[in-house]
Design a protein around this motif. Structure first.
Motif, mmCIF file in Angstrom:
data_model
loop_
_atom_site.group_PDB
_atom_site.id
_atom_site.type_symbol
_atom_site.label_atom_id
_atom_site.label_comp_id
_atom_site.label_asym_id
_atom_site.label_seq_id
_atom_site.Cartn_x
_atom_site.Cartn_y
_atom_site.Cartn_z
ATOM 1 N N VAL A 189 0.832 -1.203 0.000
ATOM 2 C CA VAL A 189 0.000 0.000 0.000
ATOM 3 C C VAL A 189 0.867 1.253 0.000
ATOM 4 N N SER A 190 1.943 1.225 0.775
ATOM 5 C CA SER A 190 2.838 2.386 0.823
ATOM 6 C C SER A 190 3.354 2.736 -0.562
ATOM 7 N N SER A 191 3.678 1.714 -1.349
ATOM 8 C CA SER A 191 4.212 1.969 -2.692
ATOM 9 C C SER A 191 3.169 2.627 -3.589
ATOM 10 N N GLN A 192 1.890 2.340 -3.356
ATOM 11 C CA GLN A 192 0.832 2.959 -4.146
ATOM 12 C C GLN A 192 0.574 4.403 -3.719
ATOM 13 N N LEU A 193 0.830 4.694 -2.450
ATOM 14 C CA LEU A 193 0.629 6.052 -1.942
ATOM 15 C C LEU A 193 1.883 6.915 -2.060
ATOM 16 N N ALA A 194 3.019 6.286 -2.343
ATOM 17 C CA ALA A 194 4.293 7.008 -2.383
ATOM 18 C C ALA A 194 4.293 8.197 -3.329
ATOM 19 N N PRO A 195 3.631 8.135 -4.513
ATOM 20 C CA PRO A 195 3.641 9.296 -5.413
ATOM 21 C C PRO A 195 3.114 10.586 -4.791
ATOM 22 N N ILE A 196 2.351 10.487 -3.701
ATOM 23 C CA ILE A 196 1.846 11.695 -3.038
ATOM 24 C C ILE A 196 3.016 12.585 -2.621
ATOM 25 N N PHE A 197 4.118 11.950 -2.203
ATOM 26 C CA PHE A 197 5.259 12.703 -1.682
ATOM 27 C C PHE A 197 6.441 12.713 -2.646
ATOM 28 N N SER A 198 6.259 12.225 -3.862
ATOM 29 C CA SER A 198 7.380 12.170 -4.806
ATOM 30 C C SER A 198 7.819 13.588 -5.186
ATOM 31 N N GLY A 199 9.105 13.753 -5.408
ATOM 32 C CA GLY A 199 9.640 15.051 -5.795
ATOM 33 C C GLY A 199 10.030 15.932 -4.627
ATOM 34 N N MET A 200 9.674 15.533 -3.402
ATOM 35 C CA MET A 200 10.044 16.316 -2.232
ATOM 36 C C MET A 200 11.488 16.030 -1.858
ATOM 37 N N ASP A 201 12.149 17.044 -1.273
ATOM 38 C CA ASP A 201 13.531 16.823 -0.850
ATOM 39 C C ASP A 201 13.566 15.923 0.372
ATOM 40 N N GLN A 202 14.712 15.356 0.644
ATOM 41 C CA GLN A 202 14.851 14.371 1.714
ATOM 42 C C GLN A 202 14.541 14.953 3.090
ATOM 43 N N GLY A 203 14.908 16.193 3.308
ATOM 44 C CA GLY A 203 14.607 16.826 4.610
ATOM 45 C C GLY A 203 13.118 16.920 4.862
ATOM 46 N N THR A 204 12.379 17.314 3.828
ATOM 47 C CA THR A 204 10.919 17.411 3.959
ATOM 48 C C THR A 204 10.303 16.032 4.201
ATOM 49 N N LEU A 205 10.813 15.027 3.485
ATOM 50 C CA LEU A 205 10.298 13.670 3.654
ATOM 51 C C LEU A 205 10.541 13.155 5.065
#
Length: 438
Positions: A189-205
């Motif tokens: 499920v996490s892999s399906q929701l991961a695009p929500i946060f794609s493109g964010m820098d590592q600090g934000t993540l």
């Protein structure tokens, strides 16, 4: 496994300690309230009791009877509550020790398989909560229409909380899936929701992951302390409640020891009716016959009140209620708990209970409700956690009959005839067989 103990761990320990303290305090108060009732012995046949608790409380065997849809979705929520708590245990240990997913290095592929399963279960729990919200607020199932005010809001609150907690858990995994080096991008499920946060820098993540982690665990600790004020307290009380179930035949009434003793004395041909009372008996204050208020009930009956799920299966099974009578077994249990909470407030304020001019009888439960009961035991049979509303009804009717002589006229006539004629009919014993010649 690396440990990084720092300020976050100190803050977590403070939050955990406060949550544990307040829960223990509130649980202790509930247990004190239960022990305000009369002592009762329910520890016989332990093997049978453990088997019953395993089958009914842990195995949810009565949930899928009759109410198939509700039972199915409830089992999903219950399974989610039990199994996802394994992951919660890991989160607690991570918060205490400063680790991150501490079980993963030890379990490897088994850990990943477990997370796959937990995430699927979290989605199913979200679906179940949405179904329950629909049934309560849109479809408005008949057995929920009786719930008003706090009782209705409480049921919705629990569903909202579970939705938020499961969503936070999934978003936690989705944020982690985007963090480099975590190796969790393949979770189902996490892999399906991961695009929500794609493109964010590592600090934000990392910040989002921490926020979701804190939100999830603080939400669980807050929910834990919400339980003693909620009907959802049954997730804890169901186990001791079922263990202390009545094992005798459902229709078997209890004897009052004081009355039984007098009858045995009357039936004993060797008893001396003029003998002085045994030492200690003369000074003993006569107990009340039956129950007028909650303190006249025994402890298991008060435990029943705190174990009530307010699901309404008892009321929907009650023949009196279904034929338009005022009786609702669910209301009997909710009224008992409300009155016990009122008594508890007096005990807290004054150190002991002092009469407040109110009682369970009349102020909470009407006589009309009590006499509507057919004592068929359908309510206890339907209850998923073996609550016995009928026992409270019978004790209150016993008080009306033996203390106030306030049975309804038809019953009073019948009992007078039995006393005078040894039969319920108003003619002498010698005439009882006259119908044969008619």
């Amino acid at each position: 496994m690396e440990l990084h103990f720092g300020i976050q761990n100190i803050l977590f320990l403070v939050a955990l300690g406060l949550a544990a303290y307040f829960f223990a305090k509130n649980f202790g108060k509930v247990w004190r309230n239960i022990n305000l009732g009369k002592p009762v012995v329910r520890n016989d046949r332990p093997n049978e009791r453990w088997a019953l608790m395993t089958r009914v409380a842990l195995g949810q065997s009565k949930m899928v009877k009759r109410k198939v849809v509700a039972g199915f979705f409830h089992v999903i929520v219950y399974a989610g509550f039990l199994l996802i708590n394994i992951e919660v245990a890991e989160i607690l240990l991570d918060g205490i020790l400063g680790s991150h997913r501490m079980f993963r290095p030890f379990l490897g592929p088994v850990y990943d398989a477990a997370i796959h399963f937990f995430e699927i279960l979290a989605v199913l729990v979200i679906m179940a909560c949405l179904v329950f919200l629909w049934r309560r607020n849109v479809q408005k199932v008949d057995r929920f229409k009786e719930l008003k005010g706090w009782a209705k809001r409480d049921g919705n609150n629990i569903l909202y909380i579970e939705l938020v907690l499961m969503t936070a858990l999934l978003l936690l995994g989705a944020a982690e899936a985007n963090i480099e080096g975590n190796g969790v991008d393949g979770w189902i499920v996490s892999s399906q929701l991961a695009p929500i946060f794609s493109g964010m820098d590592q600090g934000t993540l990392h910040a989002i992951e921490r926020i979701a982690w804190w939100f999830h665990i603080l939400g669980i600790l807050a929910f834990l302390n919400y339980l003693p004020y909620s009907k959802h307290f049954h997730i804890i009380m169901a186990f001791p409640n079922v263990w202390h179930s009545k094992l005798e035949p459902a229709g078997q009434f209890t004897n009052m020891e004081s009355v039984k003793k007098e009858v045995e004395l009357m039936m004993d041909p060797n008893a001396d009716p003029f003998a002085a009372p045994a030492e200690g008996d003369a000074a003993e204050e006569p107990s009340r016959f039956g129950a007028k208020d909650v303190l006249d009930l025994h402890r298991v009956q008060l435990m029943n009140a705190y174990s009530c799920t307010e699901c309404g299966r008892c009321t929907s099974s009650c023949p009196a209620n279904q034929t338009g009578k005022k009786l609702s077994p669910r209301k009997i249990m909710m009224d008992t708990r409300d009155r016990l909470e009122e008594v508890s407030a007096i005990v807290d304020a004054k150190g002991k209970f002092e009469e407040d001019g109110k009682s369970l009888l009349d102020d909470y439960i009407s006589r009309e409700e009590l006499w509507a009961c057919t004592t068929c035991n359908a309510c206890a049979e339907a209850c998923p956690v073996n609550i016995d509303p009928m026992s409270i009804i019978v004790e209150m009717r016993r008080y009306l009959v033996m203390e106030e002589s306030a049975a309804n006229p038809a019953l009073n006539t019948m009992m007078t005839n039995i006393e005078n004629n040894a039969a319920p009919w108003a003619y002498a014993q010698a005439d009882r067989a006259n119908w044969i010649t008619e």
